[in-house]
Write a protein that holds these residues in place. Structure first.
Motif, PDB file in Angstrom:
ATOM      1  N   ALA A 260      -4.049   6.091  -2.067  1.00  0.00           N
ATOM      2  CA  ALA A 260      -4.787   6.590  -0.905  1.00  0.00           C
ATOM      3  C   ALA A 260      -4.807   5.560   0.221  1.00  0.00           C
ATOM      4  N   VAL A 261      -5.130   4.318  -0.121  1.00  0.00           N
ATOM      5  CA  VAL A 261      -5.193   3.263   0.901  1.00  0.00           C
ATOM      6  C   VAL A 261      -3.806   2.994   1.479  1.00  0.00           C
ATOM      7  N   SER A 262      -2.799   2.917   0.603  1.00  0.00           N
ATOM      8  CA  SER A 262      -1.444   2.569   1.046  1.00  0.00           C
ATOM      9  C   SER A 262      -0.858   3.652   1.935  1.00  0.00           C
ATOM     10  N   PHE A 263      -0.980   4.917   1.512  1.00  0.00           N
ATOM     11  CA  PHE A 263      -0.478   6.000   2.349  1.00  0.00           C
ATOM     12  C   PHE A 263      -1.305   6.141   3.619  1.00  0.00           C
TER      13      PHE A 263
ATOM     14  N   LYS B 240       1.441  -7.142  15.287  1.00  0.00           N
ATOM     15  CA  LYS B 240       2.092  -5.887  15.664  1.00  0.00           C
ATOM     16  C   LYS B 240       3.321  -5.621  14.807  1.00  0.00           C
ATOM     17  N   SER B 241       4.084  -6.678  14.518  1.00  0.00           N
ATOM     18  CA  SER B 241       5.298  -6.506  13.728  1.00  0.00           C
ATOM     19  C   SER B 241       4.978  -6.116  12.291  1.00  0.00           C
ATOM     20  N   ILE B 242       3.941  -6.739  11.728  1.00  0.00           N
ATOM     21  CA  ILE B 242       3.602  -6.475  10.324  1.00  0.00           C
ATOM     22  C   ILE B 242       2.926  -5.117  10.184  1.00  0.00           C
ATOM     23  N   PHE B 243       1.868  -4.921  10.945  1.00  0.00           N
ATOM     24  CA  PHE B 243       1.079  -3.697  10.779  1.00  0.00           C
ATOM     25  C   PHE B 243       1.515  -2.576  11.707  1.00  0.00           C
ATOM     26  N   GLY B 244       2.438  -2.859  12.624  1.00  0.00           N
ATOM     27  CA  GLY B 244       2.964  -1.813  13.486  1.00  0.00           C
ATOM     28  C   GLY B 244       4.070  -1.017  12.827  1.00  0.00           C
ATOM     29  N   SER B 245       4.581  -1.532  11.724  1.00  0.00           N
ATOM     30  CA  SER B 245       5.605  -0.806  10.969  1.00  0.00           C
ATOM     31  C   SER B 245       4.946  -0.068   9.811  1.00  0.00           C
ATOM     32  N   PRO B 246       5.146   1.234   9.691  1.00  0.00           N
ATOM     33  CA  PRO B 246       4.555   1.977   8.567  1.00  0.00           C
ATOM     34  C   PRO B 246       4.974   1.427   7.213  1.00  0.00           C
ATOM     35  N   VAL B 247       6.226   0.958   7.128  1.00  0.00           N
ATOM     36  CA  VAL B 247       6.747   0.457   5.847  1.00  0.00           C
ATOM     37  C   VAL B 247       6.031  -0.822   5.428  1.00  0.00           C
ATOM     38  N   THR B 248       5.907  -1.773   6.348  1.00  0.00           N
ATOM     39  CA  THR B 248       5.263  -3.030   5.979  1.00  0.00           C
ATOM     40  C   THR B 248       3.754  -2.862   5.812  1.00  0.00           C
TER      41      THR B 248
ATOM     42  N   SER C 118       2.175  -0.191   4.756  1.00  0.00           N
ATOM     43  CA  SER C 118       1.980   0.455   3.457  1.00  0.00           C
ATOM     44  C   SER C 118       2.401  -0.452   2.319  1.00  0.00           C
ATOM     45  N   GLY C 119       3.542  -1.141   2.488  1.00  0.00           N
ATOM     46  CA  GLY C 119       4.057  -2.008   1.434  1.00  0.00           C
ATOM     47  C   GLY C 119       3.127  -3.159   1.108  1.00  0.00           C
ATOM     48  N   LEU C 120       2.622  -3.829   2.125  1.00  0.00           N
ATOM     49  CA  LEU C 120       1.682  -4.930   1.879  1.00  0.00           C
ATOM     50  C   LEU C 120       0.393  -4.420   1.250  1.00  0.00           C
ATOM     51  N   SER C 121      -0.061  -3.255   1.689  1.00  0.00           N
ATOM     52  CA  SER C 121      -1.295  -2.687   1.129  1.00  0.00           C
ATOM     53  C   SER C 121      -1.143  -2.413  -0.359  1.00  0.00           C
TER      54      SER C 121
END
Length: 478
Positions: free
Chosen positions: A399-402, A431-439, A441-444
């Protein structure tokens, strides 16, 4: 072929030249579009214009060299199998993010490509490192992590594919009144319909070539409608493209590097799955030390090939999964075929007019094919998640990651505002880390996996035969 049937040529058999060529040609047809499509998308979105034919040539050439490395296994680098290398779709969003960072600083094509290839070459060492310590990642390499990241990669790329289907990013930015015009939508939908029909009514070879068939149908229609840009072919002056190490120079940006490094970690796991599937269709063991060694050397080969890709001006490489189907259909698992495949790709890469020809393909035709390919990536992630037990911890993690990944994708203004308020280098990194949906979600999902502790499905089928299996619960081993 049935699973019980024998291979016509086994792994170390060496077929005749005629048989090798035709077997290799089928592999090239199955993977050719996948190799060049990411380059066409990146070039179109970032406005790289005249550089695209050269970039396509380098993508083909490096893919050829990488495929030969995987087959020949020089100095223990490579799986020693038919592991066709190609530009990875997984890196698309991170590479585009790096390109936009360079573009936001006023950079032109040279500066954009310099930053992209530099961070991709440096990031390849992440995969090289991971290849030697894959078994140590069992706490992080879970179906929850890999399934979530792969699903978000696919979902985020669908936006790119759908934009192309409607006419492309350039049209949306410069001539919005022509974006999503009836003619563009017709071409994109025509390609999709052709692919679907090829899958439904075609034999095995037609289904295998459905993407190519769909694009050919779309191109024929585009020619008849006068929507093909022939000038792109005539603008190519050189007859042969020669690789030049770091042609666009060297540069670095931490905000661009972090998302790329994270994707290298994920693709290492994807590659291990592709090589495992290759072992099955090639009748090689998927247990024991020889299997472990092959997986490690295959991922090492991916890392080395991605390093070569960055040095010689193309995007990160990975092992293609569709070629496992070609092995199964032909019954030819000989690793010597990999050398022939590589040779064909290198020859194709020498001639920039091939890249120019594909640059002439209208965005709508490309989008009709890529939206299906990208959605397939998302479905592959969903398939992994179907094996996850939906207990409290996993549901919270998912839930958190998606929520983070899709939230960033749907409302990018949140991260953009936070980044602008912070400003400076720190703002750019955020912006680079959290502005990308992949990163995002992936880091989460990785942090929650580590924080919430052990999972019943901690066991991952890709690394099931590493020595630490005896420590796993009986339920997991079953």
């Amino acid at each position: 072929m049935s699973e019980e049937s024998e291979l016509i040529y086994k792994l170390d058999d060496n077929p005749s030249g005629k048989e090798s060529f035709f077997a290799a040609l089928q592999h090239v047809l199955a993977s050719f579009i996948g190799i060049i499509t990411p380059t066409l998308i990146i070039g179109g979105v970032l406005g790289l214009g005249d550089e695209i034919p050269y970039l396509v040539s380098m993508a083909l050439m490096v893919s050829g060299v990488g495929t030969i490395i995987q087959a020949k296994r020089p100095m223990g680098v490579g799986a020693g199998m038919i592991c066709v290398q190609g530009t990875s779709f997984a890196f698309l969003s991170s590479v585009l993010a790096a390109g936009f960072i360079a573009k936001s600083k006023g950079g032109g094509p040279d500066e954009i490509l310099s930053l992209i290839f530099s961070v991709c070459a440096l990031g390849a060492f992440v995969e090289i490192f991971v290849s030697q310590f894959l078994e140590k990642l069992k706490r992080v390499v879970t179906p929850v992590v890999t399934g979530t990241v792969i699903t978000i990669i696919g979902i985020s790329l669908i936006k790119v594919g759908f934009t192309d289907l409607a006419g492309g990013q350039w049209l949306l930015t410069n001539k919005p009144e022509l974006f999503a015009s009836p003619s563009n939508l017709f071409l994109g939908i025509l390609v999709m319909v052709a692919i679907i029909i090829a899958h439904k009514y075609g034999n095995q070879w037609v289904r295998l070539s459905s993407i190519i068939i769909g694009m050919i149908v779309g191109m024929i229609a585009a020619v008849m409608m006068g929507k093909v840009n022939y000038s792109a072919i005539g603008q190519v002056e050189s007859i042969i493209s020669l690789p030049m190490p770091f042609k666009y120079g060297l540069s670095f940006d931490l905000a661009a590097f972090i998302p790329v490094a994270l994707i290298y970690l994920i693709t290492a796991i994807e590659t291990s799955g592709d090589i495992t599937a290759n072992c099955i269709v090639s009748k090689q063991p998927i247990t024991g030390n020889s299997y472990i060694k092959r997986i490690k050397q295959g991922i090492l080969g991916d890392g080395v090939n991605s390093l070569l890709a960055g040095v010689f001006n193309t995007f990160p490489n990975t092992t293609f999964s569709q070629n496992n189907g070609v092995i199964q259909l032909t019954g030819i698992a000989s690793r010597f075929i990999g050398v022939w495949i590589g040779g064909i790709l290198i020859v194709m890469g020498l001639f920039p007019h091939i890249g120019a020809l594909f640059r002439a393909v209208p965005s709508s035709v490309l989008g009709g094919a890529t939206i299906i390919m990208f959605a397939t990536v998302a479905i592959a992630g969903v398939k992994i998640l179907t094996h996850v037990e939906l207990n409290r911890k996993n549901m919270l993690t998912l839930a958190v990651s998606f929520g983070m990944g899709l939230g960033v994708l749907l409302v990018p203004e949140v991260v953009n505002t936070i980044s602008a308020n912070i400003g400076g280098e720190l703002g750019a990194i955020i912006k680079s880390i959290f502005g990308s949906p992949v990163t995002a979600s992936g880091l989460s999902v990785i942090l929650l996996t580590l924080f919430l502790g052990e999972y019943p499905e901690q066991y991952h089928p890709i690394i099931q035969d590493f020595p630490m299996n005896d420590e796993l619960p009986k339920k997991a081993r079953s």
